[in-house]
Design a protein around this motif. Structure first.
Motif, PDB file in Angstrom:
ATOM      1  N   LEU A 110      35.526  38.594  23.226  1.00 44.24           N
ATOM      2  CA  LEU A 110      34.620  37.763  24.022  1.00 44.24           C
ATOM      3  C   LEU A 110      34.232  38.379  25.361  1.00 44.24           C
ATOM      4  CD1 LEU A 110      33.149  35.064  24.586  1.00 44.24           C
ATOM      5  CD2 LEU A 110      35.339  34.151  25.399  1.00 44.24           C
ATOM      6  N   ALA A 111      35.190  38.966  26.070  1.00 47.00           N
ATOM      7  CA  ALA A 111      34.971  39.357  27.460  1.00 47.00           C
ATOM      8  C   ALA A 111      34.105  40.612  27.582  1.00 47.00           C
ATOM      9  CB  ALA A 111      36.302  39.582  28.157  1.00 47.00           C
ATOM     10  N   ASP A 112      33.254  40.604  28.597  1.00 45.24           N
ATOM     11  CA  ASP A 112      32.492  41.793  28.981  1.00 45.24           C
ATOM     12  C   ASP A 112      33.287  42.624  29.981  1.00 45.24           C
ATOM     13  OD1 ASP A 112      29.956  41.003  27.618  1.00 45.24           O
ATOM     14  OD2 ASP A 112      30.012  39.377  29.083  1.00 45.24           O
ATOM     15  N   ASP A 113      33.942  41.930  30.913  1.00 47.17           N
ATOM     16  CA  ASP A 113      34.690  42.590  31.978  1.00 47.17           C
ATOM     17  C   ASP A 113      36.108  42.038  32.022  1.00 47.17           C
ATOM     18  OD1 ASP A 113      32.352  44.008  32.939  1.00 47.17           O
ATOM     19  OD2 ASP A 113      31.697  42.104  33.793  1.00 47.17           O
ATOM     20  N   LEU A 114      37.035  42.882  32.473  1.00 47.52           N
ATOM     21  CA  LEU A 114      38.434  42.495  32.569  1.00 47.52           C
ATOM     22  C   LEU A 114      38.954  42.770  33.970  1.00 47.52           C
ATOM     23  CD1 LEU A 114      39.780  44.149  29.292  1.00 47.52           C
ATOM     24  CD2 LEU A 114      39.005  41.809  29.574  1.00 47.52           C
ATOM     25  N   VAL A 115      39.812  41.872  34.444  1.00 45.80           N
ATOM     26  CA  VAL A 115      40.537  42.075  35.697  1.00 45.80           C
ATOM     27  C   VAL A 115      42.005  41.844  35.377  1.00 45.80           C
ATOM     28  CG1 VAL A 115      40.870  41.301  38.068  1.00 45.80           C
ATOM     29  CG2 VAL A 115      38.576  41.239  37.060  1.00 45.80           C
ATOM     30  N   VAL A 116      42.840  42.843  35.615  1.00 46.11           N
ATOM     31  CA  VAL A 116      44.260  42.749  35.275  1.00 46.11           C
ATOM     32  C   VAL A 116      45.072  42.716  36.564  1.00 46.11           C
ATOM     33  CG1 VAL A 116      46.162  43.759  33.968  1.00 46.11           C
ATOM     34  CG2 VAL A 116      43.802  44.087  33.175  1.00 46.11           C
ATOM     35  N   ILE A 117      45.922  41.707  36.684  1.00 42.65           N
ATOM     36  CA  ILE A 117      46.751  41.526  37.869  1.00 42.65           C
ATOM     37  C   ILE A 117      48.224  41.572  37.480  1.00 42.65           C
ATOM     38  CG2 ILE A 117      46.693  38.996  37.686  1.00 42.65           C
ATOM     39  CD1 ILE A 117      46.679  38.873  40.764  1.00 42.65           C
ATOM     40  N   ALA A 118      49.042  42.179  38.329  1.00 45.33           N
ATOM     41  CA  ALA A 118      50.492  42.213  38.130  1.00 45.33           C
ATOM     42  C   ALA A 118      51.159  42.247  39.488  1.00 45.33           C
ATOM     43  CB  ALA A 118      50.905  43.435  37.304  1.00 45.33           C
ATOM     44  N   ASP A 119      52.201  41.461  39.653  1.00 47.84           N
ATOM     45  CA  ASP A 119      52.934  41.409  40.922  1.00 47.84           C
ATOM     46  C   ASP A 119      52.017  41.159  42.115  1.00 47.84           C
ATOM     47  OD1 ASP A 119      55.371  41.908  39.642  1.00 47.84           O
ATOM     48  OD2 ASP A 119      55.071  44.067  39.765  1.00 47.84           O
ATOM     49  N   GLY A 120      50.977  40.338  41.895  1.00 46.33           N
ATOM     50  CA  GLY A 120      50.098  39.963  42.993  1.00 46.33           C
ATOM     51  C   GLY A 120      49.072  40.996  43.385  1.00 46.33           C
ATOM     52  N   ARG A 121      48.945  42.067  42.613  1.00 49.99           N
ATOM     53  CA  ARG A 121      47.971  43.113  42.914  1.00 49.99           C
ATOM     54  C   ARG A 121      47.071  43.364  41.697  1.00 49.99           C
ATOM     55  NH1 ARG A 121      52.866  45.263  44.876  1.00 49.99           N
ATOM     56  NH2 ARG A 121      52.933  45.498  47.151  1.00 49.99           N
ATOM     57  N   ILE A 122      45.818  43.704  41.948  1.00 50.03           N
ATOM     58  CA  ILE A 122      44.930  44.098  40.864  1.00 50.03           C
ATOM     59  C   ILE A 122      45.301  45.522  40.445  1.00 50.03           C
ATOM     60  CG2 ILE A 122      42.548  44.498  40.142  1.00 50.03           C
ATOM     61  CD1 ILE A 122      43.248  41.557  40.688  1.00 50.03           C
ATOM     62  N   VAL A 123      45.646  45.700  39.176  1.00 48.83           N
ATOM     63  CA  VAL A 123      46.062  47.024  38.695  1.00 48.83           C
ATOM     64  C   VAL A 123      44.954  47.716  37.906  1.00 48.83           C
ATOM     65  CG1 VAL A 123      48.507  46.481  38.720  1.00 48.83           C
ATOM     66  CG2 VAL A 123      47.174  45.973  36.658  1.00 48.83           C
ATOM     67  N   LYS A 124      43.954  46.946  37.450  1.00 46.43           N
ATOM     68  CA  LYS A 124      42.832  47.555  36.727  1.00 46.43           C
ATOM     69  C   LYS A 124      41.698  46.549  36.636  1.00 46.43           C
ATOM     70  CE  LYS A 124      41.359  51.149  34.203  1.00 46.43           C
ATOM     71  NZ  LYS A 124      41.336  52.547  34.665  1.00 46.43           N
TER      72      LYS A 124
END
Length: 237
Positions: free
Chosen positions: A193-207
């Protein structure tokens, strides 16, 4: 457009969000991914004016949510299922929401039909299944015909038919020029479904990037997710 810039949130001495920045653009579905406790809920709550940041900004169409007049006509959201009191019927719940944001009453019947709850409109929410509650939450999000949708785990509790239905609904909303920001733990659904992804871990955007950009070098979105988040050991909501 939904824009998060350098967002910081602390709980005492613990930093929950550490300079979180990303955008969800019009005409696209953006998936916000991260393990439990990574900071997704905190980010969405700040974006929707339910919590305050200690730094940075979160804007809806260039403005803070709390400055919007009749905000449900700009952004519809679902964070905790239906959001309705168990003693209310779906129709009564939607009626007070419509009044609070000057939304025409005709929209109540329209969204109940749209989400498949027309026949259960006068049933008390306490008798709803988890999937029906999710559909009512979606009806509430759609009530003001908003340009943007912010949804936390929207397919939770839905059967395969319901998941297919919401996939089509969100795709059509984006294709018509709307903005969709959603969180989900279902990697297969996100990948489809998604066009774009935002990945967060430990309170920070990692990708952050397109599906192809985030998954390059990995066998699947699931492989990329676990590699980027260190197996899902995030802390703090």
């Amino acid at each position: 457009m939904l824009l998060v810039e350098q967002l910081v949130k602390r709980h005492g001495s613990r930093t929950v969000l550490d300079r979180v920045s990303f955008e969800a653009r019009a005409g696209r579905v953006t998936a916000f991914l991260g393990p439990n406790g990574a900071g997704k809920s905190s980010t969405l709550r700040i974006l929707l004016g339910l919590d305050c940041a200690d730094g940075g900004s979160a804007l809806v169409g260039g403005r803070p949510y709390r400055s919007l007049r009749n905000p449900l006509r700009t952004v519809g959201s679902m964070l905790d299922g239906s959001g309705a009191h168990r003693s209310r019927t779906a129709r009564n719940h939607l009626a007070w929401v419509a009044r609070s944001n000057d939304i025409p009453r005709r929209r109540i019947g329209e969204v109940l039909e749209q989400v498949g709850l027309a026949d259960a409109a006068r049933v008390r929410v306490g008798r709803y299944s988890l999937g029906m509650g999710q559909r009512l939450g979606l009806a509430t999000a759609l009530l003001g015909e908003p340009e943007a949708l912010v949804l936390d785990e929207p397919v939770n509790g839905l059967d395969p038919e319901g998941i297919r239905w919401i996939r089509g609904l969100l795709r059509r909303h984006a294709d018509a020029g709307g903005t969709v920001l959603l969180s989900s733990h279902l990697m297969g659904e996100v990948a489809g479904l998604a066009d774009d992804l935002v990945v967060i871990a430990d309170g920070r955007i990692v990708k952050a990037g397109t599906l192809a950009e985030v998954t390059v070098g990995y066998g699947s979105l699931e492989d990329a997710f676990f590699a980027l988040t260190g197996g899902g050991n995030g802390v703090g909501q």
